[in-house]
Design a protein around this motif. Sequence first.
Motif, PDB file in Angstrom:
ATOM      1  N   VAL A 172       0.837  -1.205   0.000  1.00  0.00           N
ATOM      2  CA  VAL A 172       0.000   0.000   0.000  1.00  0.00           C
ATOM      3  C   VAL A 172       0.872   1.256   0.000  1.00  0.00           C
ATOM      4  O   VAL A 172       0.675   2.160  -0.819  1.00  0.00           O
ATOM      5  CB  VAL A 172      -0.987   0.004   1.199  1.00  0.00           C
ATOM      6  CG1 VAL A 172      -1.643   1.372   1.340  1.00  0.00           C
ATOM      7  CG2 VAL A 172      -2.050  -1.065   0.995  1.00  0.00           C
ATOM      8  N   SER A 283       2.012   1.110   7.401  1.00  0.00           N
ATOM      9  CA  SER A 283       0.633   1.499   7.104  1.00  0.00           C
ATOM     10  C   SER A 283      -0.308   1.183   8.273  1.00  0.00           C
ATOM     11  O   SER A 283      -1.324   1.852   8.451  1.00  0.00           O
ATOM     12  CB  SER A 283       0.145   0.881   5.795  1.00  0.00           C
ATOM     13  OG  SER A 283       0.380  -0.487   5.771  1.00  0.00           O
ATOM     14  N   ARG A 286      -0.865   4.213  10.350  1.00  0.00           N
ATOM     15  CA  ARG A 286      -1.851   5.183   9.822  1.00  0.00           C
ATOM     16  C   ARG A 286      -3.247   4.790  10.275  1.00  0.00           C
ATOM     17  O   ARG A 286      -4.037   5.633  10.718  1.00  0.00           O
ATOM     18  CB  ARG A 286      -1.806   5.220   8.293  1.00  0.00           C
ATOM     19  CG  ARG A 286      -0.501   5.709   7.736  1.00  0.00           C
ATOM     20  CD  ARG A 286      -0.547   5.703   6.229  1.00  0.00           C
ATOM     21  NE  ARG A 286      -1.444   6.723   5.714  1.00  0.00           N
ATOM     22  CZ  ARG A 286      -1.126   7.565   4.741  1.00  0.00           C
ATOM     23  NH1 ARG A 286       0.071   7.509   4.186  1.00  0.00           N
ATOM     24  NH2 ARG A 286      -1.986   8.448   4.311  1.00  0.00           N
ATOM     25  N   THR A 287      -3.544   3.502  10.139  1.00  0.00           N
ATOM     26  CA  THR A 287      -4.847   3.002  10.570  1.00  0.00           C
ATOM     27  C   THR A 287      -5.023   3.256  12.063  1.00  0.00           C
ATOM     28  O   THR A 287      -6.096   3.652  12.524  1.00  0.00           O
ATOM     29  CB  THR A 287      -4.931   1.494  10.276  1.00  0.00           C
ATOM     30  OG1 THR A 287      -4.567   1.282   8.915  1.00  0.00           O
ATOM     31  CG2 THR A 287      -6.318   0.962  10.527  1.00  0.00           C
TER      32      THR A 287
ATOM     33  N   TYR B  36      -5.276   4.941  -4.613  1.00  0.00           N
ATOM     34  CA  TYR B  36      -4.737   3.573  -4.510  1.00  0.00           C
ATOM     35  C   TYR B  36      -5.518   2.694  -5.466  1.00  0.00           C
ATOM     36  O   TYR B  36      -6.696   2.948  -5.726  1.00  0.00           O
ATOM     37  CB  TYR B  36      -4.903   3.066  -3.066  1.00  0.00           C
ATOM     38  CG  TYR B  36      -4.465   1.640  -2.835  1.00  0.00           C
ATOM     39  CD1 TYR B  36      -3.127   1.278  -2.929  1.00  0.00           C
ATOM     40  CD2 TYR B  36      -5.395   0.651  -2.505  1.00  0.00           C
ATOM     41  CE1 TYR B  36      -2.722  -0.030  -2.714  1.00  0.00           C
ATOM     42  CE2 TYR B  36      -5.005  -0.661  -2.284  1.00  0.00           C
ATOM     43  CZ  TYR B  36      -3.670  -0.996  -2.389  1.00  0.00           C
ATOM     44  OH  TYR B  36      -3.274  -2.288  -2.178  1.00  0.00           O
ATOM     45  N   ILE B  59      -5.135  12.622   5.894  1.00  0.00           N
ATOM     46  CA  ILE B  59      -5.797  11.328   5.714  1.00  0.00           C
ATOM     47  C   ILE B  59      -4.937  10.265   6.377  1.00  0.00           C
ATOM     48  O   ILE B  59      -3.777  10.085   5.995  1.00  0.00           O
ATOM     49  CB  ILE B  59      -6.003  11.014   4.211  1.00  0.00           C
ATOM     50  CG1 ILE B  59      -6.895  12.082   3.563  1.00  0.00           C
ATOM     51  CG2 ILE B  59      -6.604   9.625   4.035  1.00  0.00           C
ATOM     52  CD1 ILE B  59      -6.935  12.021   2.043  1.00  0.00           C
ATOM     53  N   ASP B  60      -5.509   9.603   7.360  1.00  0.00           N
ATOM     54  CA  ASP B  60      -4.712   8.603   8.073  1.00  0.00           C
ATOM     55  C   ASP B  60      -4.821   7.249   7.389  1.00  0.00           C
ATOM     56  O   ASP B  60      -4.004   6.919   6.562  1.00  0.00           O
ATOM     57  CB  ASP B  60      -5.120   8.558   9.548  1.00  0.00           C
ATOM     58  CG  ASP B  60      -4.744   9.866  10.232  1.00  0.00           C
ATOM     59  OD1 ASP B  60      -3.616  10.328   9.988  1.00  0.00           O
ATOM     60  OD2 ASP B  60      -5.567  10.446  10.952  1.00  0.00           O
ATOM     61  N   HIS B  61      -5.871   6.493   7.725  1.00  0.00           N
ATOM     62  CA  HIS B  61      -6.024   5.208   7.036  1.00  0.00           C
ATOM     63  C   HIS B  61      -6.001   5.498   5.534  1.00  0.00           C
ATOM     64  O   HIS B  61      -6.806   6.269   5.034  1.00  0.00           O
ATOM     65  CB  HIS B  61      -7.327   4.531   7.456  1.00  0.00           C
ATOM     66  CG  HIS B  61      -7.485   3.170   6.835  1.00  0.00           C
ATOM     67  ND1 HIS B  61      -6.824   2.078   7.343  1.00  0.00           N
ATOM     68  CD2 HIS B  61      -8.159   2.741   5.752  1.00  0.00           C
ATOM     69  CE1 HIS B  61      -7.107   1.022   6.581  1.00  0.00           C
ATOM     70  NE2 HIS B  61      -7.924   1.397   5.617  1.00  0.00           N
ATOM     71  N   PRO B  62      -5.062   4.885   4.805  1.00  0.00           N
ATOM     72  CA  PRO B  62      -4.780   5.410   3.454  1.00  0.00           C
ATOM     73  C   PRO B  62      -5.780   5.070   2.368  1.00  0.00           C
ATOM     74  O   PRO B  62      -5.808   5.731   1.339  1.00  0.00           O
ATOM     75  CB  PRO B  62      -3.417   4.786   3.126  1.00  0.00           C
ATOM     76  CG  PRO B  62      -3.323   3.563   3.971  1.00  0.00           C
ATOM     77  CD  PRO B  62      -4.117   3.830   5.203  1.00  0.00           C
ATOM     78  N   THR B  63      -6.559   4.022   2.562  1.00  0.00           N
ATOM     79  CA  THR B  63      -7.391   3.568   1.446  1.00  0.00           C
ATOM     80  C   THR B  63      -8.887   3.657   1.765  1.00  0.00           C
ATOM     81  O   THR B  63      -9.279   3.843   2.913  1.00  0.00           O
ATOM     82  CB  THR B  63      -7.052   2.106   1.082  1.00  0.00           C
ATOM     83  OG1 THR B  63      -7.328   1.296   2.233  1.00  0.00           O
ATOM     84  CG2 THR B  63      -5.597   1.945   0.689  1.00  0.00           C
TER      85      THR B  63
END
Lengths: 375, 176, 275
Positions: A172, A283, A286-287, B36, B59-63
């Motif tokens: 990702v 990643s 980030r979540t 993405y 934007i944290d959670h990327p997708t």
Amino acid sequence: MSNAKLVQGDIACAMGAIDAGCRFFAGYPITPASDIAEEMSKLLPMVGGKFIQMEDEIASMAAIIGGSLAGAKSMTATSGPGFSLKQENLGFAIMAEIPTVVVNVQRGGPSTGLPTLPSQSDMMQARWGTHGDHEIIAIIPYTVEEVYYETIRAFNLAEMLRTPVILLMDEVIGHMSENFKRPDKSKIEIINRKFPTKTPEEYFPYDENEGLVPPLAPFGKGYRYHVTGLAHDKTGFPSTHEESVKRLMERMRDKILNNRAIIDKCDIRKEGNEEIGIFAYGSSARTSIEAIDNLKEKGIDVALMRPVTIWPFPKEQLLEFAKGLKKIVVPEMNFGQIVGEVKKYLSDDVEIIPLNKYTGRLITPEEIVDKILEG
Amino acid sequence: MKLEIRLCGFGGQGLILASKLLSQAAIIDGKIATQYQTYGAQVRGGTVKGDVVISDKRIDHPTVIKPDMLVIMSQDAYKKYGNFVKDDGIIITDPFYVKGIEREHIEVPFYETVKEELHSTLPLNMMIISFLAKYTNTVSEESIKKAVLEKIPPHTVEINTKALEIGAEFGEKFKK
Amino acid sequence: MDTDTKLKYLRTEKLPHIWCPGCGHGIILGALLKSFDKLGWEKNDIVVVSGIGCSGRTPGYIDANTLHTTHGRALAFATGIKMVNPALHVVVVMGDGDASAIGGNHLIHAARRNIDLTAIVFNNNIYGMTGGQYSPTTPFGAKASTAPYGNIEPNFDLVELAMGAGATYVARATSYHEAILEKYIQNALLHKGFSFIDVYTTCPTQFGRLNKIKSPIDNIFMLRDKAIMKSKAEKMSPEEIKGKVLIGEFRNDKEKREYTELYDEIIRRATKKEM
């Protein structure tokens, strides 16, 4: 209007490499890291550098060691299967102390696994993939911007400490695009390897009297010496002499462990009133940040520890972070590779809760929130 | 404001490029965006999706997890992604490609329109992003145009610009 | 005179070498050192790269920039060096296992690219250092520690392999025919492009012992008796050539473009922003 552009993670890695002064790249096509090779094949000749697509992953690792010995900052990029193939020569770079940067854009495994989907399941391979006792530096960025800056830092550390540095991304982070503004070059700190100050007659490539990191003369500059993957003495020639082997092994270990101040990097977000913490990287971090925001709306404060340098493991920072916390959730896209390290250093006073996903999908903020609310 | 958009269809429709251009346009507007994509082993013809998140802040959670806007451009994509949309999310389909949808959705004839008006289906993706920009009111028409012009070869400027105009018209028309 | 020449490029303090009495490796090393001298090459400009095994120890004895790499990968390391600094003379020494088993892939691709490296195979038809296991060049029927009943694998002809892969200078000599060997090494070193020399040599300790060729001198005579000059062989019948090893220069192509030169053109185009 903003100056930022939409930039992909893999491309930011290539930009960072070029800005760090990388002038040689050898690679082999593999999803999801091929974009790095493609970009390097375009950018390198523009700055007088060289790109080569080798016949396999093993050769790519070998070629960048050769390239670095000839004096160029050198890099290769791959993903799981290729990372497996590179391990023997990665060990050579450690033993011969040749600065190199090895990027692993992690995808699901084992074997061919999930080529187009993310994972964090090479964390332990980065640590122990090559045989023999060794220390290693591994870095794991979490945004496109951080990929750029951490690629530069990977080169700086490699050159400063004469060692391979592993940059761990995941599919990702490599394949996503987001806002990024390439900084002005004057704002970037670039560190180059030390050139010998001694004459060729007085020079030894592994001279302990030069400190933990002896200077490395590029091949062809008048300093004729020998490089081998065998245990060697200060001259670089093979030696099995017990005292000499001991000194070599300890110096190679200590040049990493005694330089923690420049190697370590941790993003810690803690007010002091939290009882719950999250330890997350890449990643998954980030979540975690999104989950922390969501929990805050529910009146639950959660602290975050995000190691940017994952190897050597940030033990001291973890002990400090854990103070006052009753539990720490460790979300990872693997069976729990790093949670084992977290447990290793913390007492039973802190409950360690693993949250694992190994299906090639990102952990979702909801899953982290649920984990925290349920227990 | 945070808007999650998913474009799904098959490889060759230009949907991944579309998702990138939409994100780039949002960034030109001063917003934060991530993009993405997911694709299979097939280089051409397999099911693909391009995900876009546009936000006023980090934007944290990327997708995209569940999109607010789901644009479906093939029957296979409908089967694969048709059920993943927010409860109050909007599904947009092209009736040329997708049939037999049971849940509430909006049908926009992207394919038939570009084919009739422009005698080419290549700028299909351009019509879609321009439609979305107008329909969602999140990205300005100028930024879309700027993002597109930066990316396309000069000899396609005219046809793509026309596709953007048609997309914007449709976006306006379908808004209410 | 001859001794002085060899000593000039030797790291004499590293002697005695590790090779067994009767081993041909020292002769190949000597021919290489004399060739450096004949060409008047500066030690600082010479890089010698090796893989693993008895041949792998060769660079350690040479007063140059020397690199002893992992098994089979010497050509890949050398490719990186040559790419970054094409001004260096890069010589790669390998064993038959290095070059044609574990490193076979690197050999064919280095040859195909026509990158300016000189590859010399110390081909003694066996894995010497690890105890006499059979290699891709062990003759059919020969004994090895892992072929106690005789080798049933057909052997590689490394000259054919290198030519098929596109090497632009290809020769074979033996460690018995020292003068010829030296000449070919010089030609190879001067060649712009990928040059390859298969040097048929002895391992009395492993190959000789396991195949009842007892004394070191008998092993050396084996080279003398088996080798035929390519020009001579052309006039002989297939029956007469059977079981013999052809020596000579098999290719010397000066037309094919060299890899690092072609890459320099890429740089010129890229800096002018021409795609």
